[in-house]
Scaffold this active site. Sequence first.
Site, PDB file in Angstrom:
ATOM      1  CD  GLU A   1      -6.634  31.152  19.519  1.00  0.00           C
ATOM      2  OE1 GLU A   1      -5.797  32.377  20.580  1.00  0.00           O
ATOM      3  OE2 GLU A   1      -7.422  31.517  18.554  1.00  0.00           O
TER       4      GLU A   1
ATOM      5  CG  HIS B   1      -3.375  36.095  18.237  1.00  0.00           C
ATOM      6  ND1 HIS B   1      -3.577  36.064  19.384  1.00  0.00           N
ATOM      7  CD2 HIS B   1      -4.431  35.707  17.277  1.00  0.00           C
ATOM      8  CE1 HIS B   1      -4.310  34.952  19.419  1.00  0.00           C
ATOM      9  NE2 HIS B   1      -5.560  34.996  18.408  1.00  0.00           N
ATOM     10  CD  GLU B   2      -6.176  37.093  14.536  1.00  0.00           C
ATOM     11  OE1 GLU B   2      -5.827  36.255  13.661  1.00  0.00           O
ATOM     12  OE2 GLU B   2      -6.333  37.681  14.534  1.00  0.00           O
TER      13      GLU B   2
ATOM     14  CG  HIS C   1      -4.631  32.471  14.466  1.00  0.00           C
ATOM     15  ND1 HIS C   1      -4.433  30.569  14.693  1.00  0.00           N
ATOM     16  CD2 HIS C   1      -5.103  32.876  14.539  1.00  0.00           C
ATOM     17  CE1 HIS C   1      -5.313  31.080  15.692  1.00  0.00           C
ATOM     18  NE2 HIS C   1      -5.355  32.427  16.446  1.00  0.00           N
TER      19      HIS C   1
HETATM   20 ZN    ZN Z   1      -6.570  33.177  17.669  1.00  0.00          ZN
END
Ligand code: ZN
Length: 498
Positions: free
Chosen positions: A294, A264-265, A268
């Site tokens: 997101e 997830h990170e 980003h």
């Molecule tokens: Zn996030």
Amino acid sequence: MELKEALARLAELQRKMYAYQAASSSLYLDGTTVAPKDTAEGRGVALGVLAGERHKLFSAPEVGELLDFLWERRDGLDHPVRRQVEELRRSYGQLTRIPADEYMEYAVLTNQASDVWHRAKEASDFQLFRPVLEKLVAFNIKFAGYYDSSKAPYDALLNEYERGVDMAYLDSFFATLRERIVPLLHAVMEQEPPDDSFLRRRYPVEGQRRFSDYLMEVLGLDRAHCAIGETEHPYTLEFNNKDVRITTHYHEDNMDFSMYSVIHEGGHAKYELGIADELQYTCLAGGVSMGVHESQSRFYENLIGRSLPFIQAIFPKMQEFFPGQLADVTAEQFYRAVNKAQPSLIRTEADELTYCLHVMVRYEIEKQLIGGTLAVKDVPGTWNRLYKEYLGVDVPDDRRGCLQDSHWSGGSFGYFPSYALGSAYGAQMLRNMERDMDVWGPVSRGDLSGVSAWLGEKIHRYGGLMEPADVVKNACGQFDPTVFADYLEKKYSQLYAL
Ligand code: ZN
């Protein structure tokens, strides 16, 4: 003033703002990763000074004059510079409409609120947090008027996180999702749940660290430009497109927590690292909105990271990292385990199917709080009622109820819907990506370069150069939440043989 001089001053102003931001970020990163426990006080002093200086720098009347001067000459400016002036004028207008004493009072309040919230959550005592939350809500209603007095307060706040999005838009978006997700969830719950007990075996931190390094390699994160740290609640912090940091947290009895935090990170980080060089050290460096950010993190986490081809690709390597834990498990079993759907209490631990229902609870509450139809004292009761209604679960205490998220204590009202929008954008990006290229052939071989290139081309490189809605349009076409609902239906029907 000559135009040339004005442009030089504009560049200098933005570099200075970058420098203040970079200094504050370094302190934040240090404080949340490696700093010793009782060292927060001094960092707090430094952060307070930096925030004050940054505010002084940007709210000075000369800045307003400079921006007006350039705006009058906007037709002669290069597109990126024109966009910078446009964005800075918007921020300047907002900031200078907030009276200085209110601004300072609010800064003190949010600082204090975070501490109060931590204690209230630990004690599971909403009454402790209630007076602070009342003040935060009152401030945000007032600030909404400074942001845009022509809008309903909650619309003005939503606009800060996802420009162009309002309650009418979200009401219909969430209604569409609810209509499709709730019956699907009911059908799923009637099936036998997959076995996920092997995820709770003991996974030593050392092995998980090596696994994180491997995942970053698969994601194509260049370790010369992206480091990983350890913290309580994982986040990503960007300095510029050559220096981004991600963080994770290792639980020995919950290996998928860090695995999906890293992915997830990492999503980003890919976004920030992919922003064009020409936008660096300007207000256009950085992701364009919370929702689009997101969409990237959740794209890698769920659409890729929780797909069968991806798991099949990396599973042999996982078995090497964790031979004692995964030797008797197949890739298919692992895939089913990390996609187990079940109504739960905690948003950050929710599966892909039920996640948006958690967001909807927060949206309903914020809408009423900021709209003035719900009193702060009634938040726990409303929260618990909505959890029962949307997810069918009984909330045992406020710690696992309305005190679980940090957002409100930081003064963020209107942020939560970005998570759901990001998920929906991502599904539509995937559909378009599949039309443009072979997504799953390379992914099944652990090759994400095509996926990265597509996202980089359609989204990342632009940073804030386009409006958020235009970035979404560029990657998704006309936004249509039924694409996300279709995606969930297809995935969970296959998983649960519905
Ligand atoms: Zn996030």
